[in-house]
Design a protein around this motif. Structure first.
Motif, PDB file in Angstrom:
ATOM      1  N   UNK A 117       4.742  16.160 -12.509  1.00 48.99           N
ATOM      2  CA  UNK A 117       3.839  15.990 -13.067  1.00 48.99           C
ATOM      3  C   UNK A 117       2.664  16.489 -12.553  1.00 48.99           C
ATOM      4  N   UNK A 118       2.872  16.233 -11.033  1.00 48.63           N
ATOM      5  CA  UNK A 118       1.294  16.671 -10.453  1.00 48.63           C
ATOM      6  C   UNK A 118       1.114  16.255  -8.964  1.00 48.63           C
ATOM      7  N   UNK A 119       0.629  16.636  -8.436  1.00 46.82           N
ATOM      8  CA  UNK A 119       0.194  16.446  -6.852  1.00 46.82           C
ATOM      9  C   UNK A 119      -0.962  15.703  -7.187  1.00 46.82           C
ATOM     10  N   UNK A 120      -0.817  15.130  -6.524  1.00 46.23           N
ATOM     11  CA  UNK A 120      -2.150  13.893  -6.293  1.00 46.23           C
ATOM     12  C   UNK A 120      -3.389  14.240  -5.395  1.00 46.23           C
ATOM     13  N   UNK A 121      -2.347  13.931  -3.974  1.00 49.99           N
ATOM     14  CA  UNK A 121      -3.839  14.149  -3.389  1.00 49.99           C
ATOM     15  C   UNK A 121      -3.161  14.381  -1.374  1.00 49.99           C
ATOM     16  N   UNK A 122      -3.483  14.556  -0.826  1.00 47.87           N
ATOM     17  CA  UNK A 122      -3.058  14.579   0.874  1.00 47.87           C
ATOM     18  C   UNK A 122      -3.727  13.782   1.803  1.00 47.87           C
ATOM     19  N   UNK A 123      -2.725  12.926   1.955  1.00 49.72           N
ATOM     20  CA  UNK A 123      -3.459  12.114   2.699  1.00 49.72           C
ATOM     21  C   UNK A 123      -3.316  12.432   4.580  1.00 49.72           C
ATOM     22  N   UNK A 124      -5.011  12.129   5.656  1.00 50.51           N
ATOM     23  CA  UNK A 124      -4.078  13.014   6.954  1.00 50.51           C
ATOM     24  C   UNK A 124      -3.784  11.072   7.718  1.00 50.51           C
ATOM     25  N   UNK A 125      -3.126  11.291   8.480  1.00 55.23           N
ATOM     26  CA  UNK A 125      -2.796  10.509   9.339  1.00 55.23           C
ATOM     27  C   UNK A 125      -3.746  10.064  10.421  1.00 55.23           C
ATOM     28  N   UNK A 126      -3.376   8.856  11.310  1.00 54.55           N
ATOM     29  CA  UNK A 126      -4.207   8.721  12.314  1.00 54.55           C
ATOM     30  C   UNK A 126      -3.072   8.040  13.247  1.00 54.55           C
ATOM     31  N   UNK A 127      -3.160   8.926  14.575  1.00 54.63           N
ATOM     32  CA  UNK A 127      -2.660   7.327  15.492  1.00 54.63           C
ATOM     33  C   UNK A 127      -3.904   6.423  16.024  1.00 54.63           C
ATOM     34  N   UNK A 128      -3.163   5.345  15.888  1.00 50.01           N
ATOM     35  CA  UNK A 128      -4.111   3.875  16.033  1.00 50.01           C
ATOM     36  C   UNK A 128      -2.664   3.014  16.847  1.00 50.01           C
ATOM     37  N   UNK A 129      -3.555   2.376  18.200  1.00 49.80           N
ATOM     38  CA  UNK A 129      -2.837   1.351  19.255  1.00 49.80           C
ATOM     39  C   UNK A 129      -3.393   0.112  18.761  1.00 49.80           C
ATOM     40  N   UNK A 198       3.423  -5.374  18.952  1.00 52.74           N
ATOM     41  CA  UNK A 198       3.376  -3.568  18.443  1.00 52.74           C
ATOM     42  C   UNK A 198       2.775  -3.188  19.485  1.00 52.74           C
ATOM     43  N   UNK A 199       2.883  -2.271  20.199  1.00 53.94           N
ATOM     44  CA  UNK A 199       1.978  -0.970  21.039  1.00 53.94           C
ATOM     45  C   UNK A 199       1.171  -0.252  19.848  1.00 53.94           C
ATOM     46  N   UNK A 200       1.367   0.621  19.147  1.00 50.22           N
ATOM     47  CA  UNK A 200       1.116   2.274  18.915  1.00 50.22           C
ATOM     48  C   UNK A 200       1.796   1.827  17.250  1.00 50.22           C
ATOM     49  N   UNK A 201       0.715   2.987  16.528  1.00 50.54           N
ATOM     50  CA  UNK A 201       1.811   3.671  14.992  1.00 50.54           C
ATOM     51  C   UNK A 201       0.928   5.186  14.803  1.00 50.54           C
ATOM     52  N   UNK A 202       1.456   5.497  14.064  1.00 51.50           N
ATOM     53  CA  UNK A 202       1.399   6.602  12.912  1.00 51.50           C
ATOM     54  C   UNK A 202       1.082   6.543  11.485  1.00 51.50           C
ATOM     55  N   UNK A 203      -0.450   6.266  11.015  1.00 48.57           N
ATOM     56  CA  UNK A 203      -0.261   6.178   9.270  1.00 48.57           C
ATOM     57  C   UNK A 203      -1.171   6.297   8.693  1.00 48.57           C
ATOM     58  N   UNK A 204      -1.015   6.071   7.406  1.00 52.11           N
ATOM     59  CA  UNK A 204      -1.985   7.306   6.518  1.00 52.11           C
ATOM     60  C   UNK A 204      -3.221   6.775   6.474  1.00 52.11           C
ATOM     61  N   UNK A 205      -4.751   7.430   6.591  1.00 50.88           N
ATOM     62  CA  UNK A 205      -5.694   6.526   7.205  1.00 50.88           C
ATOM     63  C   UNK A 205      -6.233   5.782   5.266  1.00 50.88           C
TER      64      UNK A 205
END
Length: 325
Positions: A117-129, A198-205
């Protein structure tokens, strides 16, 4: 005789009702939007914002149903087998393009069993701990995890999740294998990160921005080419010492294969309205993302992009040797 007459009248009434419903234009009942992940996660957040706006323009309730498990493939399989009548929609992220390579056996074809149907959004990711993690900046984060690879733990939302993909690229980029802790969704992973398990992860803004602004986690880098406007003080991974590292989590909307074109056209129009909705745009902005352009929110654009992404991820996953049954 009276009973026969009543049954005949009832039968005619049911038949008339069926004809009336068939003649009613789409939609004439509640629409279900399947999200293949747990409630409260980043994809769920995107879906609920879009569904709320589409409810207004379609003049029918669009509810979000979470069908999680197996990196989004359980929800995808359910939609692939659903009736192609427009009352079951599917909102998925980048995982729609990686599942064909990550999973040896899929009960559906990621391209052929869906109507884009269509694209919606491009979400950046962030490295956080976790808040008390020793590293002060991204360069120190990389040095620390390489020096302590046997005891550092990386959390993700499960195989096939965006956080899993980001972690896989990260480990490949720094040439270091880490202990990964998979969860059943972003929510549980974030809870354990906040709790220091847990120590860290990379996930969507969409899932990390509020935690970053609230000072509950340490933020090190974003994964896009340019900085995120809502998080202007956080450098890109490229700026912070990992040249060429880039990943964004795109989201798309689908229907089961065979859904009539007039129905697809109506849903696409409602999606276009949602992506121009000031409320959706503001909430997306608050979460560190923005709607795609009108040209990308079309079936043709999503179909072409999905095929490109499958071709892009296949060799990366094959090289990493990561598979799920």
């Amino acid at each position: 005789m009276k009973n026969k007459f009543l049954k005949s009248v009832a039968g005619l009434a049911l038949l008339a009702s069926a004809f009336a419903n068939a003649a009613d234009p789409y939609p004439n009942k509640t629409i279900t939007m399947i999200v293949p992940f747990a409630a409260g996660g980043p994809t769920d957040t995107v879906a609920r914002l879009v569904a709320q706006s589409m409810t207004t323009s379609l003049k029918q309730t669009v509810i979000v149903e979470n069908v999680g498990g197996a990196g989004g493939t359980i929800g995808a399989a359910r939609v692939a087998k659903a009736a192609p009548d427009g009352y079951t929609l599917f909102l998925h992220h980048i995982g729609q393009s990686t599942a064909p390579s990550l999973y040896r056996k899929l009960s559906y074809n990621a391209v052929d069993d869906f109507e884009p149907i269509g694209l919606i959004t491009d979400v950046p990711m962030t490295f956080i701990a976790r808040g008390d993690f020793p590293a002060k900046d991204f360069k120190e984060l990389v040095a620390y995890v390489k020096a302590n690879k046997n005891k550092v733990t990386y959390a993700n939302a499960g195989v096939g999740s965006a956080s899993h993909l980001c972690g896989m690229l990260f480990m490949s980029a720094i040439e270091t294998e880490l202990t990964t802790v998979p969860y059943k969704g972003t929510g549980p992973a974030m809870n354990d990160l906040l709790g220091g398990q847990v120590d860290f992860m990379c996930d969507q803004t969409t899932n990390t921005t509020s935690q970053i602004k609230g000072g509950k986690v340490k933020a090190y880098a974003v994964t896009t080419k340019t900085r995120v406007p809502s998080l202007p003080n956080i450098p890109t991974a490229n700026e912070a010492g990992l040249p060429g590292f880039e990943v964004a989590v795109w989201h798309g909307l689908y229907a089961p294969k065979g859904t009539p074109k007039p129905v697809i056209d109506k849903v696409e129009a409602a999606l276009q309205v949602a992506l121009k909705d000031p409320v959706v745009k503001q909430r997306f902005s608050d979460l560190g993302t923005e709607p795609v352009s009108a040209e990308r929110a079309t079936p043709e654009a999503l179909r072409a992009f999905l095929k490109t992404e499958i071709a892009k991820w296949s060799p990366i996953i094959k090289k990493a040797g990561v598979y799920a049954d």
